[in-house]
Design a protein around this motif. Structure first.
Motif, PDB file in Angstrom:
ATOM      1  N   THR A 179       0.819  -1.212   0.000  1.00 41.66           N
ATOM      2  CA  THR A 179       0.000   0.000   0.000  1.00 41.66           C
ATOM      3  C   THR A 179       0.852   1.261   0.000  1.00 41.66           C
ATOM      4  N   VAL A 182      -1.112  -5.183  -1.586  1.00 41.39           N
ATOM      5  CA  VAL A 182      -2.221  -4.998  -2.532  1.00 41.39           C
ATOM      6  C   VAL A 182      -2.130  -5.995  -3.680  1.00 41.39           C
ATOM      7  N   GLY A 186      -6.326  -6.478  -2.529  1.00 39.74           N
ATOM      8  CA  GLY A 186      -7.123  -5.296  -2.233  1.00 39.74           C
ATOM      9  C   GLY A 186      -8.424  -5.230  -3.007  1.00 39.74           C
TER      10      GLY A 186
END
Length: 682
Positions: A75, A119, A140
């Motif tokens: 992230t 992610v 994600g």
């Protein structure tokens, strides 16, 4: 959600990154080789040269593999390529991150419910050192539900075996990673069904500990203990592939051998008794019996030391107090013997002070070295030899009775004694069980050095006395215990892991269960676990999580060996290794039956390679099958495997081990009726 359609541009970019990583690794190795050891003196130079040599060995590149197998995007916008070793550029920035680094943990443990800052997780398909595919998992993604299984992961787990066991850094599962990264002070016991990767977990834990605690473990050592030499050969490539080349591998027999030449064997009841933990108490008493009463061995029962014109006398009751104090401290026999002259000198100096003298340290040392004290030490606390002491214990009925009183019954003492005692310890034909007793005695005389960590595989097969021998090697360290109660095939095999951890001196060890099978396919595992209620009723049934269910054939044959040879021929026509598992007594028959097929006999002295390539077909005596794996396994006459063991339950456990060695396919050939326990469950 998985992205499984490769984009050429992405694959090209990743291949460029791999090429760069290889170039940087070569630069790192060249730099290491260019360094000149200069530690200031010859000894330091030699140590530094050896360290540089090990470092260079760890930087060797294998062109058949890839330096990284995965990638995580976080992230925070960072991207990490995860591989078998750390690779940096000339500025020190990471090009590949070691799988053992903390930042790599998320690659193994991140999930949709707990993304751990990831992610995207990318896995790579590899063929001969080149990237051929990739697969993206978008952690994600807002959509609910579980992702489809990774095909790349499944292919890596299920690809054919060739040669020794491989590392599993690309396929470590979350529950395995938790065990791999357990702290150094934590002792872990892993109950693992066949194919759950327990051996790989133990080896990778050793590699992780060496990474996380390099200084201590390099200094104190790591030890891997396996059931036999064939098993050690099978796993020998794993740690070097991970850059760890200093770990010692041995068997329990090799561990306790020392200078003992094992030439004999014991009947099963005798071996079982010698492996009983009660023998430790008998041996302690044997050692303690060497300490003599002053009234029996000293003239007048007292120590008399002459200093100039004065004579100083220490009476028997004070000498007994000194001996009792040393014996009660729990120190080893030889250590206590080294302390005794100073204790006796102290008793003499107390009398000198009481008479008005002021003796100093020089006087104390002189008294301790005096002829009178030296003679008293030899008489009161004589030196011992482990072999001579065990020879006396197993030869002298009276001595054994005194040492075993209240511990062993009369019948057990009779069983333990040699029927025809050798005249001297040097003439004794020591058995493997005797070697373990000698190791226990050697530790009672002088402490066995401890390493920082021990990995003990197939621990369920060790006797309590063998476990104590292992415990001595990790008395100040930790242990990873690996095994499966259902695969216990010795007459003394463990009933539960609490007992094993107790004998290892780690009663607080953490017990973990692995029951997801990644190696054994469902068809094979379902067939083998028909035996589980009969060999380990308390264990849950493992489950295979492989996409490929594998193949199973059960062939009834009018003539066994022609049918075995035909089955081996069909298996050898496919890719991968072939294990032909037979009863130990049937190895010669198997060799004759396979005369037209290139093969080797596992554990024999014959070379296991032909023209530089591993021979794919291996005849495996059933006693050596434990811990091994082959793409395809042909099992000859299950009833013979069961009958070869001392009792039916042990025989069924041996059969359970044999049936679970196959990675892709299993063929069971029988001319005799199959054991009734293999019948399909109702």
């Amino acid at each position: 959600m998985l992205t499984t359609t490769p984009t050429p541009d992405v694959l090209t970019a990743e291949q460029h990154h791999l090429d760069r990583a290889r170039a940087e690794l070569a630069r790192m190795r060249e730099h290491t080789l260019s360094l000149v050891p200069d530690g200031g003196d010859a000894i330091a130079d030699e140590a530094l040269a050896w360290a540089l040599h090990r470092r260079a060995a760890g930087l060797l590149d294998d062109p058949h593999t890839t330096l990284f197998f995965g990638r995580t995007d976080t992230t925070g916008g960072e991207s990490f390529h995860i591989g078998r070793r750390h690779v940096t550029d000339a500025a020190g920035d990471p090009v590949v991150v070691d799988w053992r680094a903390d930042v790599s943990r998320a690659f193994y443990r991140a999930s949709r419910t707990d993304p751990q800052g990831v992610v995207l997780r990318r896995r790579f398909g590899v063929e001969r050192g080149r990237l051929t595919a990739y697969e993206d998992e978008h952690l994600g993604d807002p959509r609910q539900g579980e992702d489809a299984p990774s095909r790349i992961l499944a292919r890596e787990i299920e690809r054919p075996r060739s040669g020794p066991m491989r590392d599993i850094v690309a396929t470590i599962q979350p529950e395995q990673d938790v065990l791999v990264r357990a702290g150094l002070t934590t002792s872990v016991c892993v109950q693992g069904a066949p194919g759950t990767g327990k051996t790989a977990v133990g080896l990778h834990r050793a590699a992780w500990l060496l990474y996380a605690h390099r200084d201590r473990l390099t200094r104190q050592g790591v030890l891997v203990i396996g059931p036999n030499r064939a098993f050690l050969g099978h796993i020998s490539a794993v740690l070097p592939a991970l850059g760890e080349v200093q770990v010692r591998h041995t068997t329990v027999d090799g561990l306790v051998a020392g200078g003992t030449r094992v030439r004999g064997s014991d009947p099963v009841p005798v071996a079982v008794l010698k492996g009983d933990a009660r023998l430790a108490q008998v041996l302690r008493r044997a050692v303690a019996s060497a300490v003599r009463d002053p009234a029996e061995v000293l003239e007048g029962g007292a120590l008399v030391v002459t200093r100039g014109s004065r004579r100083w006398r220490v009476p028997a009751h004070e000498l007994r107090e000194v001996l009792a104090e040393l014996g009660g401290r729990g120190v080893r026999h030889e250590a206590a013997r080294a302390l005794l002259p100073h204790r006796l000198a102290h008793a003499v100096l107390l009398r000198m002070e009481a008479a008005g003298d002021s003796p100093d340290d020089r006087v104390a040392d002189a008294v301790a070295r005096s002829a009178e004290v030296r003679r008293a030490v030899r008489a009161l606390w004589p030196p011992l030899d482990a072999a001579k002491l065990l020879h006396r214990l197993l030869s002298d009925a009276g001595f054994l009775a005194a040492c075993a009183e209240g511990v062993l019954g009369a019948g057990e003492q009779e069983l333990l004694r040699w029927p025809r005692p050798p005249r001297t310890a040097g003439a004794a034909r020591w058995s493997p069980a005797d070697a373990v007793l000698l190791d226990e005695l050697a530790d009672l005389l002088q402490r066995t050095p401890s390493v920082a960590h021990v990995v003990l595989d197939e621990a369920q097969d060790l006797s309590p006395m063998q476990l104590r021998a292992v415990a001595r090697r990790c008395s100040t360290g930790s242990v990873t215990v690996l095994g499966d109660i259902a695969q216990g095939t010795t007459p003394w095999s463990a009933r539960d892991w609490v007992e094993v951890l107790g004998h290892l001196g780690k009663p607080d060890g953490r017990l973990e269960v692995l029951d997801r099978g990644f190696r054994v396919p469902a068809a094979v595992l379902d067939y083998a676990t028909r035996l589980l209620p009969h060999v380990a009723p308390g264990l849950g049934r493992p489950r295979s999580v492989r996409e490929d269910a594998g193949s199973l054939e059960v062939l009834a044959a009018a003539e066994l060996w022609p049918a075995v040879a035909a089955a081996v021929g069909r298996a050898a026509a496919q890719e991968g290794t072939v294990g032909v598992v037979v009863a130990d007594a049937a190895v010669d028959e198997a060799v004759r039956a396979l005369a037209g097929t290139p093969h080797v006999v596992l554990g024999a002295s014959a070379d296991e390679e032909e023209g530089g390539e591993p021979v794919r077909v291996r005849v495996v005596p059933a006693s050596l099958a434990k811990g091994l794996e082959f793409d395809r396994v042909v099992v000859a006459e299950p009833a013979d495997l069961v009958d070869a063991e001392p009792d039916g339950r042990t025989g069924l456990r041996r059969l359970y081990v044999v049936l679970t060695r196959a990675v892709s396919g299993l063929v069971v050939v029988h001319a005799r009726p199959l054991p009734a326990e293999l019948a399909a469950p109702a």
